[in-house]
Design a protein around this motif. Structure first.
Motif, PDB file in Angstrom:
ATOM      1  N   GLU A 150       0.833  -1.205   0.000  1.00 21.21           N
ATOM      2  CA  GLU A 150       0.000   0.000   0.000  1.00 21.21           C
ATOM      3  C   GLU A 150       0.865   1.251   0.000  1.00 21.21           C
ATOM      4  O   GLU A 150       1.950   1.262   0.559  1.00 21.21           O
ATOM      5  CB  GLU A 150      -0.912   0.074   1.246  1.00 21.21           C
ATOM      6  CG  GLU A 150      -1.915  -1.005   1.375  1.00 21.21           C
ATOM      7  CD  GLU A 150      -1.450  -2.102   2.313  1.00 21.21           C
ATOM      8  OE1 GLU A 150      -2.270  -2.952   2.642  1.00 21.21           O
ATOM      9  OE2 GLU A 150      -0.270  -2.116   2.712  1.00 21.21           O
ATOM     10  N   VAL A 151       0.342   2.292  -0.634  1.00 15.80           N
ATOM     11  CA  VAL A 151       0.997   3.600  -0.631  1.00 15.80           C
ATOM     12  C   VAL A 151      -0.022   4.607  -0.125  1.00 15.80           C
ATOM     13  O   VAL A 151      -1.067   4.783  -0.746  1.00 15.80           O
ATOM     14  CB  VAL A 151       1.497   3.984  -2.041  1.00 15.80           C
ATOM     15  CG1 VAL A 151       2.102   5.383  -2.033  1.00 15.80           C
ATOM     16  CG2 VAL A 151       2.488   2.960  -2.560  1.00 15.80           C
ATOM     17  N   PRO A 152       0.219   5.248   1.030  1.00 12.86           N
ATOM     18  CA  PRO A 152       1.352   5.007   1.927  1.00 12.86           C
ATOM     19  C   PRO A 152       1.185   3.674   2.652  1.00 12.86           C
ATOM     20  O   PRO A 152       0.079   3.128   2.718  1.00 12.86           O
ATOM     21  CB  PRO A 152       1.279   6.186   2.905  1.00 12.86           C
ATOM     22  CG  PRO A 152      -0.152   6.569   2.941  1.00 12.86           C
ATOM     23  CD  PRO A 152      -0.689   6.289   1.553  1.00 12.86           C
ATOM     24  N   PRO A 153       2.267   3.151   3.220  1.00 14.18           N
ATOM     25  CA  PRO A 153       2.202   1.855   3.902  1.00 14.18           C
ATOM     26  C   PRO A 153       1.194   1.862   5.052  1.00 14.18           C
ATOM     27  O   PRO A 153       1.044   2.844   5.770  1.00 14.18           O
ATOM     28  CB  PRO A 153       3.628   1.664   4.442  1.00 14.18           C
ATOM     29  CG  PRO A 153       4.482   2.524   3.579  1.00 14.18           C
ATOM     30  CD  PRO A 153       3.619   3.706   3.218  1.00 14.18           C
ATOM     31  N   ASN A 154       0.478   0.736   5.190  1.00 19.07           N
ATOM     32  CA  ASN A 154      -0.461   0.528   6.285  1.00 19.07           C
ATOM     33  C   ASN A 154      -0.321  -0.934   6.722  1.00 19.07           C
ATOM     34  O   ASN A 154      -1.118  -1.781   6.337  1.00 19.07           O
ATOM     35  CB  ASN A 154      -1.896   0.841   5.845  1.00 19.07           C
ATOM     36  CG  ASN A 154      -2.875   0.775   6.997  1.00 19.07           C
ATOM     37  OD1 ASN A 154      -2.503   0.975   8.155  1.00 19.07           O
ATOM     38  ND2 ASN A 154      -4.122   0.480   6.699  1.00 19.07           N
ATOM     39  N   PRO A 155       0.707  -1.241   7.510  1.00 18.66           N
ATOM     40  CA  PRO A 155       1.010  -2.628   7.848  1.00 18.66           C
ATOM     41  C   PRO A 155      -0.135  -3.338   8.558  1.00 18.66           C
ATOM     42  O   PRO A 155      -0.861  -2.748   9.363  1.00 18.66           O
ATOM     43  CB  PRO A 155       2.215  -2.518   8.781  1.00 18.66           C
ATOM     44  CG  PRO A 155       2.751  -1.156   8.606  1.00 18.66           C
ATOM     45  CD  PRO A 155       1.626  -0.300   8.133  1.00 18.66           C
TER      46      PRO A 155
END
Length: 103
Positions: free
Chosen positions: A53-58
């Motif tokens: 994902e952009v931005p990251p969403n761990p």
């Protein structure tokens, strides 16, 4: 204050651009402990997954525990970094979530 000690494994692949990196990978804590508000918790399971994902969403899958007099209490964190779900339980089921939070 918090302290932390762990052995971890991280596998990843990266792509995207310099301004918008895309990261895929998993971070696994293999063992360790975490100290929160002066109380030490054993890391039972800790996995953080990045799926690009952009931005990251761990994605989070974390379980920590500590023994008290008559039970083991657990703090579980699931969901994502932007919307974590935190729950508390004890084994045996001696304490409810409110009692665990107050410990």
């Amino acid at each position: 204050t918090s302290d932390f000690s762990s052995t971890a494994r991280f596998g990843s692949s990266e792509g995207g651009t310099r301004g918008d990196p895309v990261i895929h990978g998993d971070l696994h804590a293999l063992n360790g402990w975490l100290e929160i508000l002066g109380r030490r918790y054993q890391i039972d399971r800790a996995q953080v997954s990045l799926s690009g994902e952009v931005p990251p969403n761990p994605l989070l899958d974390i379980s920590i525990s500590r023994k008290v007099e008559d039970a083991t209490i657990y703090i579980l964190v699931t969901g994502t970094a932007k919307k974590p779900v935190i729950s508390f339980r004890s084994d045996p089921a001696t304490y409810d979530q409110g009692q665990i939070i107050a410990m």
